[in-house]
Every structure is written in C-alpha cells, then in structure tokens.
Design a protein around this motif. Structure first.
Motif, PDB file in Angstrom:
ATOM      1  N   VAL A  31     -17.741 -33.767  17.646  1.00 46.40           N
ATOM      2  CA  VAL A  31     -17.178 -35.099  17.442  1.00 46.40           C
ATOM      3  C   VAL A  31     -16.351 -35.585  18.632  1.00 46.40           C
ATOM      4  CG1 VAL A  31     -15.688 -36.505  15.938  1.00 46.40           C
ATOM      5  CG2 VAL A  31     -17.134 -34.716  14.951  1.00 46.40           C
ATOM      6  N   VAL A  32     -15.603 -34.677  19.255  1.00 43.39           N
ATOM      7  CA  VAL A  32     -14.641 -35.090  20.283  1.00 43.39           C
ATOM      8  C   VAL A  32     -15.195 -34.983  21.690  1.00 43.39           C
ATOM      9  CG1 VAL A  32     -12.368 -34.639  21.282  1.00 43.39           C
ATOM     10  CG2 VAL A  32     -12.688 -34.511  18.811  1.00 43.39           C
ATOM     11  N   LEU A  33     -15.606 -33.783  22.088  1.00 47.09           N
ATOM     12  CA  LEU A  33     -15.942 -33.558  23.499  1.00 47.09           C
ATOM     13  C   LEU A  33     -17.166 -34.336  23.996  1.00 47.09           C
ATOM     14  CD1 LEU A  33     -15.130 -29.780  24.080  1.00 47.09           C
ATOM     15  CD2 LEU A  33     -13.902 -31.792  24.902  1.00 47.09           C
ATOM     16  N   PRO A  34     -18.284 -34.369  23.271  1.00 48.45           N
ATOM     17  CA  PRO A  34     -19.455 -35.090  23.819  1.00 48.45           C
ATOM     18  C   PRO A  34     -19.177 -36.555  24.161  1.00 48.45           C
ATOM     19  CG  PRO A  34     -20.142 -33.679  22.017  1.00 48.45           C
ATOM     20  CD  PRO A  34     -18.645 -33.651  22.026  1.00 48.45           C
ATOM     21  N   PRO A  35     -18.639 -37.371  23.233  1.00 48.19           N
ATOM     22  CA  PRO A  35     -18.365 -38.762  23.615  1.00 48.19           C
ATOM     23  C   PRO A  35     -17.226 -38.895  24.622  1.00 48.19           C
ATOM     24  CG  PRO A  35     -17.555 -38.333  21.397  1.00 48.19           C
ATOM     25  CD  PRO A  35     -18.363 -37.142  21.807  1.00 48.19           C
ATOM     26  N   ALA A  36     -16.242 -37.985  24.546  1.00 46.18           N
ATOM     27  CA  ALA A  36     -15.119 -38.061  25.485  1.00 46.18           C
ATOM     28  C   ALA A  36     -15.594 -37.822  26.910  1.00 46.18           C
ATOM     29  CB  ALA A  36     -14.050 -37.035  25.095  1.00 46.18           C
ATOM     30  N   ILE A  37     -16.390 -36.772  27.117  1.00 44.85           N
ATOM     31  CA  ILE A  37     -16.867 -36.466  28.468  1.00 44.85           C
ATOM     32  C   ILE A  37     -17.851 -37.528  28.935  1.00 44.85           C
ATOM     33  CG2 ILE A  37     -18.183 -34.793  29.836  1.00 44.85           C
ATOM     34  CD1 ILE A  37     -16.921 -32.599  28.126  1.00 44.85           C
ATOM     35  N   GLU A  38     -18.652 -38.059  28.028  1.00 45.76           N
ATOM     36  CA  GLU A  38     -19.581 -39.128  28.411  1.00 45.76           C
ATOM     37  C   GLU A  38     -18.829 -40.341  28.951  1.00 45.76           C
ATOM     38  OE1 GLU A  38     -22.652 -42.248  26.274  1.00 45.76           O
ATOM     39  OE2 GLU A  38     -22.356 -40.280  25.374  1.00 45.76           O
ATOM     40  N   ARG A  39     -17.717 -40.686  28.322  1.00 47.95           N
ATOM     41  CA  ARG A  39     -16.958 -41.867  28.726  1.00 47.95           C
ATOM     42  C   ARG A  39     -16.307 -41.690  30.097  1.00 47.95           C
ATOM     43  NH1 ARG A  39     -13.933 -43.467  22.982  1.00 47.95           N
ATOM     44  NH2 ARG A  39     -15.875 -43.877  21.823  1.00 47.95           N
ATOM     45  N   VAL A  40     -15.890 -40.469  30.404  1.00 49.95           N
ATOM     46  CA  VAL A  40     -15.171 -40.247  31.665  1.00 49.95           C
ATOM     47  C   VAL A  40     -16.054 -39.629  32.736  1.00 49.95           C
ATOM     48  CG1 VAL A  40     -12.970 -40.014  30.456  1.00 49.95           C
ATOM     49  CG2 VAL A  40     -14.328 -37.962  30.950  1.00 49.95           C
TER      50      VAL A  40
ATOM     51  N   PRO B  48     -18.309 -40.828  34.846  1.00 48.31           N
ATOM     52  CA  PRO B  48     -18.260 -41.459  36.180  1.00 48.31           C
ATOM     53  C   PRO B  48     -16.996 -41.097  36.962  1.00 48.31           C
ATOM     54  CG  PRO B  48     -19.011 -43.026  34.538  1.00 48.31           C
ATOM     55  CD  PRO B  48     -18.551 -41.821  33.786  1.00 48.31           C
ATOM     56  N   ALA B  49     -15.856 -41.028  36.262  1.00 51.55           N
ATOM     57  CA  ALA B  49     -14.609 -40.647  36.936  1.00 51.55           C
ATOM     58  C   ALA B  49     -14.656 -39.197  37.391  1.00 51.55           C
ATOM     59  CB  ALA B  49     -13.417 -40.868  36.006  1.00 51.55           C
TER      60      ALA B  49
END
Length: 227
Positions: free
Chosen positions: A138-147, A149-150
């Motif tokens: 729930v947390v890591l996949p979308p979190a890492i996807e969002r960041v 590019p950074a």
C-alpha cells in the motif's frame, strides 16, 4: 594569443579513460543500489512508530546533508584506516557515497511516504493487513513511483559528484584524467573529453532509470510518462 587544440595526445590514453569511466559507473551503480536500501530504511524509521529509531535517522540525515561530501570521503577513508580496517580506495569511496546518498534518498522517499492518503492506510487496517504488508503493498509502491524522477536526478548527481573520490586515489574517470593531463600537458583537451564522457554517462543512467520505471511501475508504462 592563439591556442591550437590537439586531442590526439589525450585520445591516445583512451583505454585508461575508458577504464576510468567504467570505474565511475561501477562506483555509482553500487552506491545507488545500497544507498537506496539505506534511504528507504531511514525513511521508514523516521516515519515509523519507534521514537528512538526516528531520532537516530534524523541525526544521521541532518549530519550528512549539512557536511561536504569530500569531508565525508576523507573521514571514511582515513577513519577506517585508523580503526585498523585496511580497505582499498574503491571500497572506501563506495561506503562514503552510500552514506551520503542514503541521507538524500531518505528525505525523498519520506516525502513520498507522507504523500500517501490516510484513507488508504485505514483501508489496509480494515482489511487486516500487517504493518509489513501495508508497507509492501500500500505504501512503498505508490510512494516510490511518485518520487522516482527525483531519485533519478539524485543518483545522476551522485555519479557526477563521485569525481571527488579522485582525492583518495580512487581510479575513477577524474583521477585518470588528472594523470593524463599531467602526462600530455593538454589540460583543456583532456577535460573537454572528460566532460563529454560524463554527459554521455548521465544520459545512459537516465535511460537505465527510465527502463527501470517502465518495468517497475505499470501505470507509468501505460502512460509512457518520461522521467
């Protein structure tokens, strides 16, 4: 005063320069991999329930982000020797870069973790997911996807910053270039070639991270979103 450019002299050292470029890439990729793992751990620690882990992570992040990379490289290189641990320059440089980029990765990943809506976490609790399952699904996949590019930009900057490791005689590209220009007395030509090599390596790394994003994140693959 007219300056005659002559690239033939530094180009004669192309095997050495190629070896230096390969060492730079190996150093950067190893530091990226382990730095990412360290950064994710620290991000989870700083946003987790353990107060002492959060404090340790915060101190580590603030110390690393507010001291120069070159000083950190010297501390690791000479500090390990003072402790009786004889390591080569490549290993010391890798450790220093991992410690450095781990702190920056932690802050980037933390921003991604904190961007996850609380409703998703509440839904995970409702479904009876454990804390590890919640983080994993729930947390890591979308979190890492969002960041991502950074993170990509940070790791490309890491590759460029690895040039400071020439100060401890790590045989990466800049160290080899220093030796070539001292042998050929063609400083401008040597560093122009090195700048072109760094530019090419930056583009290669961005392409690799783009491929990773396309494989790891199905939504980005469907959208074809560039980094």
């Amino acid at each position: 005063m007219k300056y005659d450019f002559d690239f033939s002299a530094p180009l004669a050292y192309w095997p050495d320069l190629l070896a230096g470029a390969w060492t730079t890439l190996a150093l950067s990729l190893a530091s990226t991999f382990f730095g990412f793992l360290l950064g994710v751990f620290c991000a989870l620690a700083s946003t987790g329930r353990s107060l002492w882990l959060a404090r340790v992570a915060t101190v580590y992040i603030e110390v690393i982000r507010n001291t120069p990379l070159l000083v950190q490289v010297f501390i690791v290189y000479f500090g390990l020797s003072s402790l009786g641990l004889q390591v080569d320059a490549f290993t010391a440089a890798t450790v220093a870069l991992v410690v450095n980029v781990g702190a920056y990765t932690s802050e980037i990943v933390r921003a991604g973790v904190e961007s996850i809506p609380k409703a998703q976490l509440e839904a995970a609790d409702t479904l009876g997911l454990s804390r590890w399952q919640t983080l994993r699904h729930v947390v890591l996949p979308p979190a890492i996807e969002r960041v991502f590019p950074a993170l990509t930009s940070q790791y490309v900057l890491l590759m460029l910053a690895s040039s400071v490791c020439s100060q401890i005689s790590a045989e990466e590209l800049t160290a080899v270039a220093n030796r070539v220009q001292s042998d050929t007395f063609r400083s401008v030509e040597t560093y122009v070639l090195v700048a072109a090599a760094y530019l090419l390596m930056s583009l290669v790394m961005r392409a690799v991270f783009w491929l990773v994003a396309m494989v790891a994140f199905p939504r980005l693959r469907r959208l074809g979103t560039p980094l």
